[in-house]
Design a protein around this motif. Structure first.
Motif, PDB file in Angstrom:
ATOM      1  N   GLU A  49      -6.658   2.991   4.230  1.00  7.28           N
ATOM      2  CA  GLU A  49      -6.909   3.813   3.112  1.00  7.28           C
ATOM      3  C   GLU A  49      -6.109   3.424   1.876  1.00  7.28           C
ATOM      4  OE1 GLU A  49      -6.830   8.470   2.039  1.00  7.28           O
ATOM      5  OE2 GLU A  49      -6.526   8.114   4.254  1.00  7.28           O
ATOM      6  N   HIS A  50      -4.833   3.173   2.171  1.00  8.29           N
ATOM      7  CA  HIS A  50      -3.958   2.976   0.993  1.00  8.29           C
ATOM      8  C   HIS A  50      -4.513   1.549   0.327  1.00  8.29           C
ATOM      9  CE1 HIS A  50      -1.049   5.935   2.314  1.00  8.29           C
ATOM     10  NE2 HIS A  50      -0.613   5.667   1.405  1.00  8.29           N
ATOM     11  N   LEU A  51      -4.808   0.623   1.008  1.00  5.12           N
ATOM     12  CA  LEU A  51      -5.399  -0.769   0.651  1.00  5.12           C
ATOM     13  C   LEU A  51      -6.363  -0.448  -0.094  1.00  5.12           C
ATOM     14  CD1 LEU A  51      -4.859  -2.907   3.816  1.00  5.12           C
ATOM     15  CD2 LEU A  51      -3.453  -3.014   1.691  1.00  5.12           C
ATOM     16  N   SER A  52      -7.462   0.241   0.257  1.00  2.00           N
ATOM     17  CA  SER A  52      -8.791   0.583  -0.439  1.00  2.00           C
ATOM     18  C   SER A  52      -8.601   1.100  -1.817  1.00  2.00           C
ATOM     19  CB  SER A  52      -9.775   1.386   0.394  1.00  2.00           C
ATOM     20  OG  SER A  52      -9.209   2.598   0.478  1.00  2.00           O
ATOM     21  N   ARG A  53      -7.585   1.663  -2.080  1.00  2.00           N
ATOM     22  CA  ARG A  53      -7.225   2.138  -3.347  1.00  2.00           C
ATOM     23  C   ARG A  53      -6.793   1.321  -4.322  1.00  2.00           C
ATOM     24  NH1 ARG A  53      -3.178   7.086  -1.191  1.00  2.00           N
ATOM     25  NH2 ARG A  53      -4.734   8.284   0.239  1.00  2.00           N
ATOM     26  N   GLU A  54      -6.339   0.118  -3.797  1.00  2.00           N
ATOM     27  CA  GLU A  54      -5.748  -0.791  -4.695  1.00  2.00           C
ATOM     28  C   GLU A  54      -6.902  -2.015  -5.042  1.00  2.00           C
ATOM     29  OE1 GLU A  54      -3.118  -0.911  -6.246  1.00  2.00           O
ATOM     30  OE2 GLU A  54      -2.319   0.906  -5.387  1.00  2.00           O
ATOM     31  N   VAL A  55      -8.049  -2.093  -4.164  1.00  2.00           N
ATOM     32  CA  VAL A  55      -8.860  -3.164  -4.132  1.00  2.00           C
ATOM     33  C   VAL A  55      -9.609  -3.301  -5.668  1.00  2.00           C
ATOM     34  CG1 VAL A  55     -10.697  -4.128  -3.315  1.00  2.00           C
ATOM     35  CG2 VAL A  55      -9.371  -3.485  -1.720  1.00  2.00           C
ATOM     36  N   ARG A 263       3.490   1.075   1.949  1.00  2.00           N
ATOM     37  CA  ARG A 263       3.534   2.607   1.610  1.00  2.00           C
ATOM     38  C   ARG A 263       2.611   3.299   2.761  1.00  2.00           C
ATOM     39  NH1 ARG A 263       2.564   5.364  -3.702  1.00  2.00           N
ATOM     40  NH2 ARG A 263       3.933   6.636  -2.517  1.00  2.00           N
ATOM     41  N   GLY A 264       1.613   2.751   3.272  1.00  2.00           N
ATOM     42  CA  GLY A 264       0.796   3.384   4.255  1.00  2.00           C
ATOM     43  C   GLY A 264       1.480   3.385   5.534  1.00  2.00           C
ATOM     44  N   ALA A 265       2.159   2.344   5.771  1.00  2.00           N
ATOM     45  CA  ALA A 265       3.067   2.061   7.002  1.00  2.00           C
ATOM     46  C   ALA A 265       4.214   2.956   7.152  1.00  2.00           C
ATOM     47  CB  ALA A 265       3.415   0.974   7.222  1.00  2.00           C
ATOM     48  N   LEU A 266       4.815   3.393   6.010  1.00  2.00           N
ATOM     49  CA  LEU A 266       5.862   4.383   5.798  1.00  2.00           C
ATOM     50  C   LEU A 266       5.681   5.661   5.978  1.00  2.00           C
ATOM     51  CD1 LEU A 266       7.992   2.618   2.907  1.00  2.00           C
ATOM     52  CD2 LEU A 266       8.906   3.084   5.161  1.00  2.00           C
TER      53      LEU A 266
END
Length: 368
Positions: A49-55, A263-266
């Motif tokens: 989800e965090h990654l999808s916001r950046e793509v 950030r997602g992992a943290l």
């Protein structure tokens, strides 16, 4: 390499070999101190989800200073730290490289205590910093007096301390770090890549950061966070020291995707580290079992174990590999290193050692 290119290479790099560990397709891989447990599906969903916001924004450069990520790291570390106390990069190796670029370089020296992390002298060479090895005691321990004498003798610009140490797994007593800082005029780096596995959770050098402007604590997400493939490292230090690293960092060195994944992992730190206790249990199981076989084993505060008692370490390594288990020959006479794995992986290793000892006892120098 052709002779022409060899001659064009920097003289101090000629004839050198790159860092590396065997990457073999075997059933049980316990040689590079990775976390044995994959990222859980629900945590993976958060990271995705965090990654999808950046793509959709990848046409833009990332946050050059990784401000939000550094704030997340500060919250994770506690100890009253803020984002200004933290720096992040592509793995702790880049963290260490940037420290050497900023505070080392030609005409400067860094002091280490080998055997320790084998990348330290390689990073020093790559930055033109002279590496001085002050050694350790015969049992691979490191005392405050030893450190103090070495720093006084060599007067280095930087000092590498590793706690827990790699490849021995041993943690440093607080007085060793204190002695190093008091004796040194330059930067003192405490490499804590494995600190989450320590038997004493309060053993971190973060306890000593306040008021010590030349002290650096380096960390990684590779081990306890099961995040080795993401390549994220970070440090905690005085804000003024962190600011100096901006002079040597590459522009936009930490990608948007890397920052987002971290950030997602943290955000899921507690769940990701739920397996740390199990890995510590397997580590202690390895120590107990190998000692019961008469093999000398270093006390470990990491997710790996160094064991000795081997008349032919290379032959034992190969014989264990023939049983489908890959461990690490770190180049120490009569010793090998094993990463703590899952219960099944650990059992496979212990069974392999038992088989090799039964079939080829001449490879071991033990009273068992």
């Amino acid at each position: 390499m052709t002779e022409e290119l060899e001659n064009l290479l920097r003289p101090d790099l000629r004839g050198q070999t790159p860092y590396g560990a065997p990457q073999l397709d075997v059933p049980v891989q316990l040689n590079t101190n990775e976390n044995a447990y994959a990222i859980p599906a629900d945590v993976a969903a958060v990271i995705e989800e965090h990654l999808s916001r950046e793509v959709r924004g990848l046409n833009r450069y990332p946050d050059r200073d990784a401000t939000a990520l550094r704030a997340d790291f500060a919250a994770y570390l506690g100890h009253g730290l803020t984002a200004d106390h933290v720096w992040a990069a592509n793995g702790s190796n880049e963290i260490l490289q940037q420290l050497l670029q900023a505070f080392g370089g030609p005409g400067r020296t860094v002091l280490g205590f080998m055997p320790s992390y084998s990348m330290h002298p390689l990073l020093a060479r790559g930055t033109g910093t002279a590496f001085i090895d002050a050694g350790r005691e015969d049992d691979y321990t490191l005392s405050a007096d030893h450190v103090r004498r070495a720093i006084t003798e060599h007067d280095p610009d930087l000092v590498f301390l590793v706690s827990p140490n790699n490849p021995t797994g041993t943690a440093l007593d607080a007085d060793v770090i204190e002695a190093a800082y008091e004796a040194a005029r330059g930067i003192v780096i405490v490499d804590e890549a494995y600190v989450e596995f320590a038997r004493d959770p309060n053993s971190t050098a973060l306890n000593r950061l306040e008021g010590r402007r030349r002290l650096v604590v380096s960390r990684t997400m590779s081990k306890a966070f099961a995040f080795a493939g993401a390549r994220v490292g970070y440090l905690a230090a005085d804000p003024e020291l962190v600011e100096k690293l901006l002079l040597v960092r590459l522009p936009y060195h930490l990608s948007s995707l890397t920052q987002a994944a971290a950030r997602g992992a943290l955000a899921c730190a507690a769940q990701l580290q739920a397996e740390v206790d199990e890995l510590k249990h397997q580590r202690d199981r390895i120590v107990k079992n190998l000692r019961a076989k008469g093999l000398p084993v270093a006390d470990s505060d990491a997710n790996f174990v160094l064991f000795g008692g081997l008349a032919d370490a290379a032959a034992v390594w190969r014989a264990v590999l023939d049983q489908g288990v890959l461990i690490r020959d770190v180049g120490l006479p009569g010793c090998l290193r094993i990463t703590a794995g899952t219960e099944e992986e650990t059992t496979a290793f212990l069974d392999a050692v038992e088989t090799v000892m039964a079939r080829r006892p001449e490879l071991f120098s033990t009273d068992s």
